[in-house]
Design a protein around this motif. Structure first.
Motif, short mmCIF file in Angstrom:
data_model
loop_
_atom_site.label_atom_id
_atom_site.label_comp_id
_atom_site.label_asym_id
_atom_site.label_seq_id
_atom_site.Cartn_x
_atom_site.Cartn_y
_atom_site.Cartn_z
N GLN A 188 45.46 38.49 38.65
CA GLN A 188 44.08 38.12 38.99
C GLN A 188 43.86 38.19 40.50
N LYS A 189 44.88 37.86 41.27
CA LYS A 189 44.78 37.95 42.73
C LYS A 189 44.55 39.39 43.17
N LYS B 86 43.12 41.66 41.35
CA LYS B 86 41.83 42.11 40.80
C LYS B 86 40.63 41.45 41.47
N HIS B 87 40.77 40.17 41.85
CA HIS B 87 39.63 39.40 42.34
C HIS B 87 39.87 38.92 43.78
N ILE C 298 38.47 36.73 45.49
CA ILE C 298 38.31 35.29 45.69
C ILE C 298 39.65 34.56 45.55
N GLU D 120 32.42 27.70 44.70
CA GLU D 120 32.84 28.64 43.67
C GLU D 120 33.89 28.02 42.75
N ASP E 120 39.57 35.30 34.00
CA ASP E 120 39.24 36.67 34.41
C ASP E 120 37.79 37.01 34.07
N LEU F 60 35.40 35.08 36.43
CA LEU F 60 35.43 35.64 37.79
C LEU F 60 34.72 36.98 37.84
N THR F 61 34.91 37.80 36.81
CA THR F 61 34.24 39.10 36.75
C THR F 61 32.72 38.91 36.69
N GLU G 193 31.40 37.88 40.08
CA GLU G 193 31.34 39.01 41.01
C GLU G 193 30.15 39.92 40.70
N GLU G 194 29.86 40.12 39.42
CA GLU G 194 28.72 40.96 39.03
C GLU G 194 27.41 40.33 39.46
#
Length: 452
Positions: free
Chosen positions: A350-351, A353-354, A356, A384, A430, A433-434, A437-438
């Motif tokens: 996840q780190k 990929k994201h 944040i 957040e 995940d 978080l996705t 971000e969107e």
């Protein structure tokens, strides 16, 4: 009206009327009404099942049948104070002694971690003849007045720092002054303690103890660099003080590799006093202080009895023994290693990929995910983190935040937390978080369109 027939709204209204607002709820905007639990799962009044990632008190799992049975069976026979000779208290002390380094061989039983740390403070002062305490920044050691005074997490919002309390930097290699690129952060952070001690001594102060959680939790799920405690102990002992390892949040196999988190610091490190609570009784109010013969003898020499009405009762010790039996029978220490390593790997993905996710740190089933606004400044993503925890709750995952910036997702689940639980929780993390971000991208696109 029977409690099981009362609506969530009615229960909340009663609580708001009868219980102080200082006694806060998780998710205060929309609290969860929990009516039962089993293993790593909790259930609300509608029967919805939540994965519990928070509860390190229900150490071997909520309502574990062997622990429940041990309490029930002993309750049917005898429950009284520890002034009577009874096998349970000596059997329990013997079992605990087998998990600890040999010098830690004298035990006191109590009801809570706060009581344990308060007694540790008394023991340290009697043994050394000194008054002052060195603690780590952002530390929390309990709710008694004596412990609020040595908990920067609390006293900074109350009466401030007492003259007998000295605060050293948290050994945080992600946010602190000595970070992951430092050649020897253990020595550097220990030298900060040495400096704090020297400054206190220059003012005529005498150090009784250094208190530290073996893995600082409220401070943000911190993993002190290996060797740090040994170096600190050397400075503290030289000043005439003792080292108190607070294992209340992290003991009893949670770190996987060892039974006690202080053992992560190396086989040669032995604290002078160890305090235990929370997980020791799986929800039953049990706590313990373990110390050395010299420290105990100094306390005994006062001639003042130490008596705790409920501490060390036959029922409490039966529960404590049952928890140790379950840990061994179900091999939960090894389980913490395997599941914790798997969860850490999923979170590291996840780190990648994201953006944040700034840092993933932990050992066994004690893990922190540090959320940031910016990689360069590592500014805590406080809002957040709160939003993410709220969304997870809506997805039937109970998680909370910690750290000075309230931006660290803390994983301290019951030790029966499974590989499948890890997959489910991270998949939901995940997805949220996705989605976050969107939404940010959509807002940015809209802003650019409005500007053009």
């Amino acid at each position: 009206m029977a409690a099981d027939q009362r609506s969530k709204a009615d229960t909340l209204a009663l609580r708001q009327r009868l219980i102080s607002s200082s006694c806060r709820l998780f998710f205060p905007e929309d609290p969860v009404k929990i009516v039962r639990a089993q293993g790593q799962y909790m259930y609300d009044e509608q029967g919805a099942e939540y994965i519990d990632c928070i509860n390190n008190v229900a150490h071997v799992g909520h309502c574990h049948p062997l622990v429940v049975r041990a309490a029930h069976e002993q309750n049917q026979v005898l429950n009284t104070n520890s002034r009577y000779l009874h096998d349970n208290i000596v059997d329990y002390a013997q079992r605990l002694s087998e998990t600890l380094p040999e010098p830690l061989c004298v035990f006191y039983f109590l009801n809570s971690g706060s009581e344990a740390n308060d007694l540790a403070l008394r023991l340290a002062r009697h043994y050394t003849g000194h008054q002052d305490v060195v603690v780590l920044d952002h530390a929390y050691h309990g709710h008694l007045s004596s412990l609020i005074d040595i908990s920067p997490y609390k006293f900074r919002s109350l009466d401030g720092q007492k003259e007998w309390v000295h605060v050293a930097p948290l050994p945080d290699t992600y946010r602190g002054p000595y970070r992951e690129d430092h050649p020897n952060p253990a020595v550097a952070y220990a030298n900060e303690v040495k400096h704090v001690v020297s400054s206190a001594q220059e003012k005529g102060r005498k150090i009784a103890a250094f208190f530290a959680e073996s893995l600082p939790s409220v401070g943000g799920q911190i993993i002190p660099p290996a060797g740090y405690f040994s170096q600190v102990a050397e400075h503290i002992h030289k000043a005439g003080g003792v080292f108190v390892a607070d294992e209340i949040q992290v003991g009893f196999g949670r770190v996987g590799k060892h039974f006690w988190a202080f053992q992560l610091q190396g086989k040669d490190f032995v604290p002078d006093i160890v305090t235990m609570g929370k997980s020791i009784g799986n929800g039953h109010p049990v706590a313990c202080v373990a110390t050395t013969q010299p420290v105990a003898r100094a306390f005994e020499a006062t001639g003042v009895e130490y008596f705790n009405t409920f501490g060390g009762s036959p029922v409490s010790c039966a529960v404590g023994l049952a928890v140790l039996n379950v840990l061994e029978k179900e091999q939960l220490q090894a389980h913490a290693t395997s599941v914790g390593s798997f969860l850490m790997e999923l979170l590291r993905q996840q780190k990648i990929k994201h953006p944040i996710v700034g840092d993933v740190r932990g050992v066994g089933l004690f893990i922190g995910v540090d959320l940031i606004k910016d990689e360069a400044t590592r500014t805590p993503a406080t809002e957040e983190a709160a939003y993410l925890v709220s969304r997870l709750k809506e997805n039937y995952v109970l998680l909370s935040t910690d750290g000075p910036g309230r931006n660290i997702l803390k994983f301290k689940p019951p030790m029966c937390f499974s590989l499948d639980n890890a997959r489910q929780v991270v998949a939901k993390l995940d997805a949220i978080l996705t989605d976050m971000e969107e939404k940010v991208r959509s807002c940015e696109t809209l802003r650019l369109q409005l500007l053009s």
